[in-house]
Write a protein that holds these residues in place. Sequence first.
Motif, PDB file in Angstrom:
ATOM      1  N   HIS A 132       1.126  -1.102   0.084  1.00 18.53           N
ATOM      2  CA  HIS A 132       0.072  -0.043   0.133  1.00 18.53           C
ATOM      3  C   HIS A 132       0.893   1.089   0.028  1.00 18.53           C
ATOM      4  N   TYR A 133       1.858   1.314   0.783  1.00 23.24           N
ATOM      5  CA  TYR A 133       2.838   2.655   1.072  1.00 23.24           C
ATOM      6  C   TYR A 133       3.928   2.563   0.229  1.00 23.24           C
ATOM      7  N   SER A 134       4.569   1.371  -0.223  1.00 26.46           N
ATOM      8  CA  SER A 134       5.650   1.409  -1.111  1.00 26.46           C
ATOM      9  C   SER A 134       5.500   0.146  -2.133  1.00 26.46           C
ATOM     10  N   PRO A 135       4.518   0.568  -3.322  1.00 22.96           N
ATOM     11  CA  PRO A 135       4.353  -0.227  -4.393  1.00 22.96           C
ATOM     12  C   PRO A 135       5.515  -0.689  -5.095  1.00 22.96           C
ATOM     13  N   ASN A 136       6.440   0.208  -5.335  1.00 19.84           N
ATOM     14  CA  ASN A 136       7.554  -0.124  -5.970  1.00 19.84           C
ATOM     15  C   ASN A 136       8.406  -1.269  -5.362  1.00 19.84           C
ATOM     16  N   ILE A 137       8.536  -1.033  -3.988  1.00 21.54           N
ATOM     17  CA  ILE A 137       9.269  -1.983  -3.433  1.00 21.54           C
ATOM     18  C   ILE A 137       8.629  -3.296  -3.230  1.00 21.54           C
ATOM     19  N   ALA A 138       7.477  -3.372  -3.148  1.00 23.20           N
ATOM     20  CA  ALA A 138       6.592  -4.705  -2.905  1.00 23.20           C
ATOM     21  C   ALA A 138       6.717  -5.226  -4.256  1.00 23.20           C
ATOM     22  N   LYS A 139       6.804  -4.476  -5.570  1.00 22.65           N
ATOM     23  CA  LYS A 139       6.885  -5.056  -6.941  1.00 22.65           C
ATOM     24  C   LYS A 139       8.172  -5.815  -7.018  1.00 22.65           C
TER      25      LYS A 139
END
Length: 296
Positions: A157-164
């Motif tokens: 939710h807060y860091s979608p790029n990191i999650a990806k």
Amino acid sequence: MDTGIITIFLPLALAIVMAGLGLELTTNDFKRVRQHPKAILIALFSQLVILVSVAFIICKLLQLPPLLAVGLMLLAASPGGATANLFSYLYKGDVALNITLTALNAVIAAFTLPFIVNFSIQHFLQDGVQIGLQFGKVLQVFAIILIPVIIGMLIRHYSPNIAKKLEKPVRIFAVIFLVLIIIGALLSERANLMNYLANVGLATALFCIASLAIGYFLPRMFGISSFQARACAFEIGIHNSTLAMTLAITILASSEMAIPAAVYSIFMYIFATIFGTLLNRFAPIHHQQNSIHINR
């Protein structure tokens, strides 16, 4: 297995796997329940009631040894996971429905799994055997399942790029962890391994086939499209054996209870592949208008 590995590494590794599941979920996955409640309710009822009952019947009919019976019930109580989403994608199921079911199962299992396991222990194990999920262990199960999933969802939710960026390495880690825990469970019980396979091999095969068949044909009986029934079949038919084995070894302190999940892990991929191939051949999908759209 080494005590340090059991008490520290296994729960930590499982937490990473469950967090990886959370990385693929959003709050929209829960909100979509309102769009297709019928398919979701049938799938959840199949998993939480019918399959647990099927596992219980298999344990009784095949007269499984008590610890193996509890292990099979633990497996039946475990939710689906990311692997179900992959199979649904490969065999033309409604992946968004899978994601929704995965999200719901992760939450519900934290409450239902301790109840089912405690019932199984009381039923199959003799009085006086001091093993089970007391309140403290119930909280551990709750923490192992839910908290990492929530952390993964927060990262998305807060860091979608990191999650990806984390999704692929965490998936690879999950596969490696599953292989290692299967090997560890089998090695720790190697003296009794052939006996266990003889006792639980048929049971786990029957349970795997029943899970996939019920997951597909029951929704179809209630008018659910083949597109969505495939998603139900893989979500219901592919249980989180990693979770079941880790809980058996860490929370219940029994590598023998982990054997059904270890054997199931081997059968699961074989039967799911055969089942998906048969569906594509004999029940081809002509319309997909009823898909749940993924709004991320």
